[in-house]
Design a protein around this motif. Structure first.
Motif, PDB file in Angstrom:
ATOM      1  N   SER A 198       0.679   5.561   1.297  1.00 24.26           N
ATOM      2  CA  SER A 198      -0.029   6.509   2.161  1.00 24.26           C
ATOM      3  C   SER A 198      -0.610   7.617   1.307  1.00 24.26           C
ATOM      4  N   CYS A 243      -3.534  16.780  10.805  1.00 27.55           N
ATOM      5  CA  CYS A 243      -3.450  16.198   9.475  1.00 27.55           C
ATOM      6  C   CYS A 243      -3.356  14.690   9.637  1.00 27.55           C
ATOM      7  N   SER A 244      -3.774  13.972   8.612  1.00 24.87           N
ATOM      8  CA  SER A 244      -3.711  12.517   8.689  1.00 24.87           C
ATOM      9  C   SER A 244      -3.495  11.948   7.293  1.00 24.87           C
ATOM     10  N   ALA A 245      -3.350  10.626   7.246  1.00 24.90           N
ATOM     11  CA  ALA A 245      -3.207   9.918   5.984  1.00 24.90           C
ATOM     12  C   ALA A 245      -3.919   8.584   6.111  1.00 24.90           C
ATOM     13  N   THR A 246      -4.295   8.036   4.978  1.00 30.82           N
ATOM     14  CA  THR A 246      -4.885   6.704   4.964  1.00 30.82           C
ATOM     15  C   THR A 246      -4.023   5.812   4.081  1.00 30.82           C
ATOM     16  N   SER A 247      -4.239   4.526   4.226  1.00 24.56           N
ATOM     17  CA  SER A 247      -3.508   3.542   3.444  1.00 24.56           C
ATOM     18  C   SER A 247      -4.362   3.132   2.254  1.00 24.56           C
ATOM     19  N   SER A 248      -3.733   3.050   1.090  1.00 24.11           N
ATOM     20  CA  SER A 248      -4.454   2.668  -0.120  1.00 24.11           C
ATOM     21  C   SER A 248      -3.660   1.565  -0.840  1.00 24.11           C
ATOM     22  N   GLN A 303      -4.602  13.103   3.707  1.00 20.06           N
ATOM     23  CA  GLN A 303      -5.969  13.581   3.859  1.00 20.06           C
ATOM     24  C   GLN A 303      -5.920  15.083   4.136  1.00 20.06           C
ATOM     25  N   SER A 305       0.841  -1.204   0.000  1.00 15.81           N
ATOM     26  CA  SER A 305       0.000   0.000   0.000  1.00 15.81           C
ATOM     27  C   SER A 305       0.871   1.246   0.000  1.00 15.81           C
TER      28      SER A 305
END
Length: 162
Positions: free
Chosen positions: A74, A87-92, A77, A72
């Protein structure tokens, strides 16, 4: 007059002494796993059923069938608008697959890696070998211990260090 010179001497000595004290530096207590990581490129994943990795360093060899997991990336967001916004991030998923070989100990000396495996149709994949030197870095400054990483990428054209 002697007292004045004594006070000046003491003050100067105290000021010089405090400037020569070692700076206290805090290094993070983060352990880097002693592994050789292997990523299969997204365009090669459909051809690979299983992989076996053998790695030798400093006269010791380790080998194992790799447990391949989905890779994945990052994705950042949007940050919240407040002055102290978070701030944040998601896994894709990115289409890659990866696995690790635990070396027990990983040093900065050269590694000889050999990857074998089977294709989805059951035939053997080409044997791929690579001699490489793990990467050493000091991400938290010269005063902190070095981190040593060994990362490989496998694709249709071969095996290379990342």
């Amino acid at each position: 007059m002697r007292r004045l010179w004594a006070v000046i001497a003491l003050t100067t000595t105290a000021a010089l002494g405090s400037g020569c004290q070692p700076q206290v530096t805090v290094c993070p207590a983060i352990a880097i796993a002693p592994v050789v990581s292997l990523t299969i490129a997204a365009d090669y994943v459909p051809a690979v059923k299983s992989l076996h990795l053998k790695a030798c360093q400093d006269g010791k060899c380790r080998e194992a069938e790799l447990e391949l997991r989905p890779g994945s990336i990052s994705v950042a967001q949007p940050c919240s608008p407040e002055p102290d916004g978070a701030c944040s991030a998601t896994s894709s998923p990115d289409g890659t697959r990866y696995g690790f070989l635990n070396m027990g100990t990983l040093t900065a000396s050269p590694v000889n890696a050999e990857v074998t495996g089977y294709s989805v149709n059951g035939g053997p994949l080409p044997v791929r070998t690579l001699d490489f030197t793990p990467k050493s870095a000091k991400p938290w400054g010269e005063q902190c211990p070095a981190t040593i990483t060994a990362s490989l990428l496998l694709d249709a054209s071969g095996l290379r260090q990342t």
